[in-house]
Write a protein that holds these residues in place. Structure first.
Motif, short mmCIF file in Angstrom:
data_model
loop_
_atom_site.label_atom_id
_atom_site.label_comp_id
_atom_site.label_asym_id
_atom_site.label_seq_id
_atom_site.Cartn_x
_atom_site.Cartn_y
_atom_site.Cartn_z
N LEU A 168 0.84 -1.19 0.00
CA LEU A 168 0.00 0.00 0.00
C LEU A 168 0.88 1.24 0.00
CD1 LEU A 168 -2.59 -1.10 2.70
CD2 LEU A 168 -2.96 -1.01 0.23
N PRO A 169 0.37 2.37 -0.51
CA PRO A 169 1.17 3.60 -0.51
C PRO A 169 1.70 3.96 0.87
CG PRO A 169 -0.76 3.88 -1.91
CD PRO A 169 -0.91 2.55 -1.23
N ARG A 170 0.87 3.77 1.91
CA ARG A 170 1.31 4.08 3.27
C ARG A 170 2.49 3.21 3.67
NH1 ARG A 170 -3.15 3.22 7.69
NH2 ARG A 170 -2.71 1.06 7.12
N THR A 171 2.46 1.93 3.29
CA THR A 171 3.56 1.02 3.60
C THR A 171 4.81 1.41 2.84
OG1 THR A 171 1.97 -0.77 3.96
CG2 THR A 171 4.27 -1.39 3.61
N ARG A 175 8.37 2.52 4.63
CA ARG A 175 9.66 1.87 4.37
C ARG A 175 10.67 2.86 3.79
NH1 ARG A 175 7.33 -3.41 1.13
NH2 ARG A 175 6.14 -4.35 2.86
N PHE A 176 10.21 3.70 2.90
CA PHE A 176 11.11 4.67 2.27
C PHE A 176 11.68 5.64 3.30
CE2 PHE A 176 11.37 8.92 0.09
CZ PHE A 176 12.59 8.69 -0.52
N GLU A 196 15.44 -1.41 -1.67
CA GLU A 196 15.26 -1.67 -0.24
C GLU A 196 13.78 -1.73 0.12
OE1 GLU A 196 15.78 -2.45 3.65
OE2 GLU A 196 17.24 -2.58 2.02
N VAL A 197 12.98 -0.87 -0.48
CA VAL A 197 11.54 -0.85 -0.21
C VAL A 197 10.86 -2.07 -0.81
CG1 VAL A 197 9.40 0.43 -0.65
CG2 VAL A 197 11.48 1.66 0.03
#
Length: 287
Positions: A168-171, A175-176, A196-197
């Motif tokens: 999801l964009p939030r995830t 991570r970023f 990495e993400v």
């Protein structure tokens, strides 16, 4: 309740000693909260409703605004509050880092424990408290490593991590930003951040732009500039040392980068900051 708190991003530890009345925590800041209850019961309230719990158990949650936890009278255990930065530094970038982040980035995790498991986790948290109370040499490193051990323990108890086929964009943002915090001084490429993400560079660019209105590179540069301003304002380090601290091997290139971001050179910024600080002192209040 004993409490130890150092300035952010370090963790806050609280011992829960079985109060005669119910205790309640209302969350109003970002970051993470963990509760290890050795005895007692209560409930966690969030936007998704109310979840009851009974000791011995581990509770791990994102401290989102509007959430709360209520522990009934007599509940004993420990509580830990962890900032985003402290969490990122403790997780690090080892082979299990991504799995740990995924498991502990869920909105709410409630795990029923055996008494020995709960006691072991509580001892880990109390070790963080002990380090802070004694102020021993190497305390910051010890706290970070103790927190890392606690996170690994919580991850192991959380069950198998289900990877998202399409994060999801939030995830992705979560991570970023964690990766930026850890590796901005290494000047990773956007492709390396995307790796990495766990997505493509194109997907990372599109997601970050959609969520923030800025490119991933702009986010990284803004964070580096923020660190540079902090070092210029709060230290007497030479410009060359600040550049090296932030991963710039050429001080001249750092100066050009800083001026491009802020409109002024590092030296000019430091001079203006010193003038503002000096002008803030007034003799009017003297007797």
């Amino acid at each position: 309740m004993n409490r130890w708190q150092r300035p952010p991003p370090d963790p806050e530890v609280q011992l829960l000693k079985g109060e005669l009345a119910a205790s309640e925590w209302t969350f109003s800041e970002s970051g993470y909260r963990s509760f290890i209850f050795l005895s007692g019961s209560g409930s966690v309230r969030s936007g998704d409703g109310e979840v009851p719990f009974a000791a011995p158990c581990l509770i791990w949650l994102q401290a989102r605004r509007g959430g709360s936890l209520r522990a009934n009278a007599g509940s004993r255990g420990v509580s830990l509050s962890v900032s985003e930065i402290s969490f990122a530094r403790a997780v690090g970038m080892g082979p299990n880092a991504r799995a740990i982040r995924e498991a502990l980035s869920r909105p709410l995790l409630v795990v029923k424990l055996e008494s020995k498991q709960a006691r072991r986790l509580a001892d880990s948290v109390e070790g963080i408290l002990e380090e802070g109370m004694q102020d021993w040499p190497g305390m910051d490193d010890a706290v970070r490593h103790r927190l890392a051990l606690l996170l690994i323990g919580a991850w192991r108890l959380s069950g198998p991590v289900m990877r998202e086929a399409q994060p999801l964009p939030r995830t992705i943002m979560h991570r970023f930003l964690h990766a930026v915090e850890l590796h901005m001084r290494e000047h990773w490429t956007i492709a390396r951040y995307a790796q990495e993400v766990g997505i493509t560079a194109e997907c990372l660019n599109a997601t970050v732009r959609r969520v923030t209105g800025r490119s991933p590179l702009a986010i990284v540069h803004a964070r580096l500039t923020q660190e540079a301003i902090s070092l210029l304002d709060s230290s007497n380090l030479p410009i060359a040392d600040i550049a090296e601290t932030l991963g710039f091997h050429d001080p001249a290139y750092f100066s050009r980068f800083f001026k491009r971001q802020t409109g002024r050179s590092p030296n000019k910024h430091r001079q203006n900051s010193a003038l503002r600080s000096h002008s803030g002192h007034s003799f009017a209040a003297w007797p």
